[in-house]
Design a protein around this motif. Structure first.
Motif, mmCIF file in Angstrom:
data_model
loop_
_atom_site.group_PDB
_atom_site.id
_atom_site.type_symbol
_atom_site.label_atom_id
_atom_site.label_comp_id
_atom_site.label_asym_id
_atom_site.label_seq_id
_atom_site.Cartn_x
_atom_site.Cartn_y
_atom_site.Cartn_z
ATOM 1 N N GLU A 247 8.527 13.714 42.411
ATOM 2 C CA GLU A 247 9.337 14.388 43.779
ATOM 3 C C GLU A 247 10.742 13.891 43.654
ATOM 4 O OE1 GLU A 247 7.700 14.214 47.498
ATOM 5 O OE2 GLU A 247 9.436 15.190 48.468
ATOM 6 N N GLU A 248 11.045 12.867 42.846
ATOM 7 C CA GLU A 248 12.458 12.348 42.612
ATOM 8 C C GLU A 248 13.153 13.229 41.716
ATOM 9 O OE1 GLU A 248 12.906 9.506 44.388
ATOM 10 O OE2 GLU A 248 14.906 9.631 44.060
ATOM 11 N N ALA A 249 12.598 13.755 41.001
ATOM 12 C CA ALA A 249 13.139 14.764 39.910
ATOM 13 C C ALA A 249 13.362 16.135 40.574
ATOM 14 C CB ALA A 249 12.172 14.803 38.658
ATOM 15 N N ILE A 250 12.489 16.377 41.418
ATOM 16 C CA ILE A 250 12.650 17.615 42.169
ATOM 17 C C ILE A 250 13.850 17.689 43.093
ATOM 18 C CG2 ILE A 250 11.428 19.307 43.796
ATOM 19 C CD1 ILE A 250 9.004 18.862 42.500
ATOM 20 N N ARG A 251 14.120 16.593 43.744
ATOM 21 C CA ARG A 251 15.189 16.388 44.771
ATOM 22 C C ARG A 251 16.356 16.447 43.742
ATOM 23 N NH1 ARG A 251 13.426 11.883 49.200
ATOM 24 N NH2 ARG A 251 11.729 13.205 49.837
ATOM 25 N N ARG A 252 16.346 15.846 42.614
ATOM 26 C CA ARG A 252 17.680 15.634 41.721
ATOM 27 C C ARG A 252 17.996 17.207 41.276
ATOM 28 N NH1 ARG A 252 16.368 13.438 36.228
ATOM 29 N NH2 ARG A 252 15.298 15.956 36.285
ATOM 30 N N ASP A 253 16.963 17.828 41.011
ATOM 31 C CA ASP A 253 17.200 19.159 40.413
ATOM 32 C C ASP A 253 17.822 20.202 41.603
ATOM 33 O OD1 ASP A 253 16.371 18.695 38.292
ATOM 34 O OD2 ASP A 253 14.189 19.421 38.403
ATOM 35 N N VAL A 254 17.303 20.075 42.887
ATOM 36 C CA VAL A 254 17.660 20.877 43.760
ATOM 37 C C VAL A 254 18.952 20.556 44.521
ATOM 38 C CG1 VAL A 254 17.127 21.482 46.330
ATOM 39 C CG2 VAL A 254 15.375 21.461 44.635
ATOM 40 N N GLN A 255 19.308 19.120 44.493
ATOM 41 C CA GLN A 255 20.647 18.821 44.551
ATOM 42 C C GLN A 255 21.874 19.336 43.644
ATOM 43 O OE1 GLN A 255 23.292 16.732 43.430
ATOM 44 N NE2 GLN A 255 24.615 16.854 45.517
ATOM 45 N N GLN A 256 21.421 19.414 42.428
ATOM 46 C CA GLN A 256 22.354 20.026 41.466
ATOM 47 C C GLN A 256 22.614 21.406 41.821
ATOM 48 O OE1 GLN A 256 20.839 19.845 37.064
ATOM 49 N NE2 GLN A 256 20.966 17.449 37.263
ATOM 50 N N LEU A 257 21.406 22.147 42.137
ATOM 51 C CA LEU A 257 21.466 23.641 42.490
ATOM 52 C C LEU A 257 22.367 23.912 43.567
ATOM 53 C CD1 LEU A 257 17.941 24.761 41.821
ATOM 54 C CD2 LEU A 257 19.628 25.473 40.209
ATOM 55 N N PHE A 258 22.001 23.073 44.662
ATOM 56 C CA PHE A 258 22.715 23.315 46.101
ATOM 57 C C PHE A 258 23.962 22.913 45.905
ATOM 58 C CE2 PHE A 258 18.675 24.174 48.722
ATOM 59 C CZ PHE A 258 18.291 25.200 47.872
ATOM 60 N N ALA A 259 24.602 22.010 45.268
ATOM 61 C CA ALA A 259 25.889 21.460 45.339
ATOM 62 C C ALA A 259 26.347 20.726 44.140
ATOM 63 C CB ALA A 259 25.860 20.290 46.640
ATOM 64 N N GLY A 260 25.591 20.043 43.478
ATOM 65 C CA GLY A 260 26.009 19.113 42.084
ATOM 66 C C GLY A 260 26.694 20.063 41.153
ATOM 67 N N ASN A 261 26.085 20.854 40.849
ATOM 68 C CA ASN A 261 26.613 21.787 39.647
ATOM 69 C C ASN A 261 28.013 22.051 40.021
ATOM 70 O OD1 ASN A 261 24.293 21.457 38.114
ATOM 71 N ND2 ASN A 261 23.449 23.464 38.697
ATOM 72 N N LEU A 262 28.367 22.909 41.001
ATOM 73 C CA LEU A 262 29.714 23.499 41.493
ATOM 74 C C LEU A 262 30.651 22.063 41.861
ATOM 75 C CD1 LEU A 262 31.543 25.766 42.457
ATOM 76 C CD2 LEU A 262 31.031 24.713 44.703
ATOM 77 N N GLU A 263 30.214 20.937 42.212
ATOM 78 C CA GLU A 263 31.109 19.994 42.554
ATOM 79 C C GLU A 263 31.646 19.446 41.105
ATOM 80 O OE1 GLU A 263 32.260 19.355 45.283
ATOM 81 O OE2 GLU A 263 30.835 20.179 46.779
ATOM 82 N N ALA A 264 30.490 19.262 40.277
ATOM 83 C CA ALA A 264 30.905 18.661 38.792
ATOM 84 C C ALA A 264 31.970 19.607 37.939
ATOM 85 C CB ALA A 264 29.830 18.339 37.942
ATOM 86 N N PHE A 265 31.612 21.025 38.213
ATOM 87 C CA PHE A 265 32.501 22.085 37.764
ATOM 88 C C PHE A 265 33.797 22.319 38.141
ATOM 89 C CE2 PHE A 265 33.152 26.577 36.075
ATOM 90 C CZ PHE A 265 32.764 26.315 34.736
ATOM 91 N N VAL A 266 34.088 21.851 39.527
ATOM 92 C CA VAL A 266 35.403 22.058 40.110
ATOM 93 C C VAL A 266 36.166 20.850 40.039
ATOM 94 C CG1 VAL A 266 34.853 23.929 41.479
ATOM 95 C CG2 VAL A 266 34.579 21.548 42.571
#
Ligand code: RAT
Ligand code: ZN
Length: 420
Positions: A400-419
Motif C-alpha cells: 500500500e505504501e508503494a501505491i500511495r507513492r505512485d498516486v502522489q506522483q501522479l496527482f502532484a509530484g510529477n508536475l512539482e518536480a518538472f516545474v
C-alpha cells in the motif's frame, strides 16, 4: 489517510481497497484551470448559474432545442440562459451526457438533491454563501491542494488586477498564457506598443528584445509555474511565420534561461461555428513532427504537452518515451469523457509507467472542480486497480505504501518536480 500495513497486498480486493484509499486521500495539484484567486473579483466564475451555462452545455442545448437560436440564446441575461439550459437539458431530456452528469455530481456533493428542482434548490443554497467560503468548500470537496490559473497579460481586465498588486490566495498559482503573442502577431503588436513595448511588425533585433522584455517583466510580476499557449491543429515548427520566429528567438531562450517550462496545448480548430462563441471551437489532427523537432532541438527546455485529438494520443506517448524533457498531461476538453479518459490513462501507464500527469480539470467555474476531480479520480482508480492486479499476478510484492507513492506522483509530484 489511515496508516498502512507494510505487508504485500495479495488479493485483487486488497489492492482495490488500497487504490481507493490512495486516490481518495491524495491531494491533487490541478495544473490547468481558468479559475482565479478571489482577489481577481468577477474574473472568478462560481455559483449555479455559471455552472449550468458552461460552454460545453451551450453546444448541447443549441442542438437539443433548435427553436432557440444561438443569437436568441446570447441575447438572454445569465439567469434566463441558466433556466433555459436547465429546462431543455435536465428536465425535458435525460441529463445523460458527461457535462450534464457533472452538474449533478457537483450539486449532489454540495448536498443538493439531484432532480428536476435542482436549479431552484441550488439557487437557494447559494443565497448566503460568500466566495471565500465557497473556495474552501470546493477545494475540500475536490481534494485539490492547489489550482493553477490561466493568466493572460494581454487581457485588459486581468492586467488591471495584476497592476493593482492583488493579495493572492496561495492555493491559486499563476501560469502565463501568451496566445495573442503566438497566434495573432498583428493584434499583439498593437497591444505590446500600447503597453510600452515599442515592437515593429517586422522582426528586428530590437523587436525580439522588446518581446523578451515583456515576457521577463510579466514573469517577474506573475511568478508563473509555466508559460502556456493553445495552438491550432496545423501548428508547424519551424515555419516561415511570426509564431516560429517568436518561439525561436524569444520563448525558448526565455524558458531556457529562467528554467520555466513551456506548456503547449495543441489541436484546436478555432471557431468552426462562430455563432457559438466560446462553444464554437472544433478539433483537428496535429502533425507531431513539430513536437519531435522542438524536444530534440531544445533538450534544456522542458515541455508540458497535451493534445486535443484522440488520434494524437499514442504518438504523444511514444514521443514522450524518447524525450525526458517532455511531460504529457491531462485529458483535455473533448477528451475529458469517461471512455476516453480510461483509454488514454491505460495507454499512458502501459507506455510511460507513472511518468505523466493524468489529469487537469480545465474548470472555468469554481464549482466544476468538484465533479471534474470526482469523476477523474474514479476513472484513474479503475485503471490502477487493473494494472496493479496484473503486476501482483507476476508475484511482485506490491504494498500500500508503494501505491500511495505512485498516486502522489501522479496527482502532484510529477508536475512539482518538472516545474521545480
Ligand atoms: O476546455 C475549455 O474550456 C476550452 O474552452 C479552452 O479553454 C481550452 O481549455 C484552453 O485553455 O484553451
Ligand atoms: Zn483551458
Amino acid at each position: 489517510m489511515p496508516p498502512t500495513d507494510l505487508k504485500p497486498l495479495r488479493t485483487p480486493k486488497a489492492i482495490a481497497e488500497a487504490v481507493d484509499r490512495a486516490v481518495a486521500y491524495t491531494p491533487s495539484t490541478d495544473m490547468h484551470t481558468h479559475l482565479y484567486t478571489p482577489a481577481f473579483g468577477s474574473l472568478l466564475l462560481w455559483g449555479v448559474d455559471e455552472l449550468v451555462t458552461y460552454h460545453y452545455l451551450i453546444a448541447e442545448v443549441l442542438r437539443t432545442n433548435r427553436s432557440v437560436s444561438s443569437e436568441d440564446y446570447w441575447a438572454m441575461p445569465l439567469a434566463r440562459r441558466a433556466e433555459h439550459i436547465w429546462r431543455v437539458l435536465f428536465v425535458e431530456n435525460e441529463p445523460i451526457s458527461e457535462a450534464r452528469r457533472g452538474v449533478l455530481t457537483t450539486l449532489a456533493k454540495l448536498g443538493i438533491t439531484a432532480g428536476p428542482n435542482g436549479l431552484a434548490e441550488a439557487r437557494e443554497y447559494f443565497r448566503d454563501v460568500t466566495v471565500e467560503q465557497h473556495v474552501d468548500t470546493v477545494l475540500r470537496l475536490s481534494n485539490a491542494r492547489s489550482v493553477v490559473m490561466t493568466n493572460d497579460p494581454f487581457d485588459d481586465a486581468e492586467r488591471a488586477v495584476w497592476l493593482s498588486e492583488p493579495d493572492p490566495d496561495p492555493r491559486f498559482r499563476a501560469a502565463m498564457r501568451i496566445d495573442l503573442l503566438l497566434n495573432s502577431w498583428e493584434a499583439a503588436t498593437a497591444k505590446l506598443r500600447a503597453m510600452g513595448y515599442p515592437v515593429s511588425p517586422v522582426f528586428t533585433r530590437a523587436t525580439y528584445a522588446e518581446i523578451r522584455r515583456f515576457l521577463d517583466d510579466w514573469a517577474e510580476r506573475m511568478d508563473p509555474l509555466y508559460l502556456a499557449v493553445s495552438l491550432p491543429y496545423d501548428f508547424t515548427y519551424p515555419a516561415d511565420d511570426a509564431r516560429s520566429r517568436i518561439i525561436a528567438n524569444c520563448v525558448l531562450p526565455f524558458c531556457r534561461e529562467r528554467g520555466i517550462p513551456f506548456a503547449m496545448m495543441v489541436g484546436v480548430k478555432r471557431l468552426i461555428n462562430p455563432a457559438l462563441q466560446l462553444a464554437g471551437d472544433g478539433v483537428g489532427l496535429w502533425d507531431m513532427r513539430s513536437l519531435e523537432r522542438l524536444c530534440a532541438g531544445n533538450p534544456d527546455v522542458r515541455f508540458l504537452v497535451t493534445v486535443l485529438a484522440r488520434e494524437n494520443q499514442h504518438e504523444l506517448c511514444v514521443t514522450a518515451r524518447k524525450f525526458p524533457n517532455l511531460l504529457p498531461f491531462g485529458c483535455w476538453w473533448f477528451l475529458n469523457d469517461p471512455s476516453l479518459i480510461l483509454e488514454m490513462t491505460r495507454m499512458r501507464v502501459e507506455l510511460l509507467g507513472f511518468s505523466f500527469v493524468p489529469q487537469h480539470s480545465d474548470a472555468r467555474v469554481l464549482d466544476q472542480l468538484i465533479y471534474k476531480w470526482a469523476h477523474s479520480r474514479a476513472l484513474i482508480a479503475t485503471v490502477l486497480k487493473e494494472k496493479y492486479a496484473d503486476l501482483a499476478a507476476t508475484g511482485w510484492p506490491l504494498t500500500e505504501e508503494a501505491i500511495r507513492r505512485d498516486v502522489q506522483q501522479l496527482f502532484a509530484g510529477n508536475l512539482e518536480a518538472f516545474v521545480a
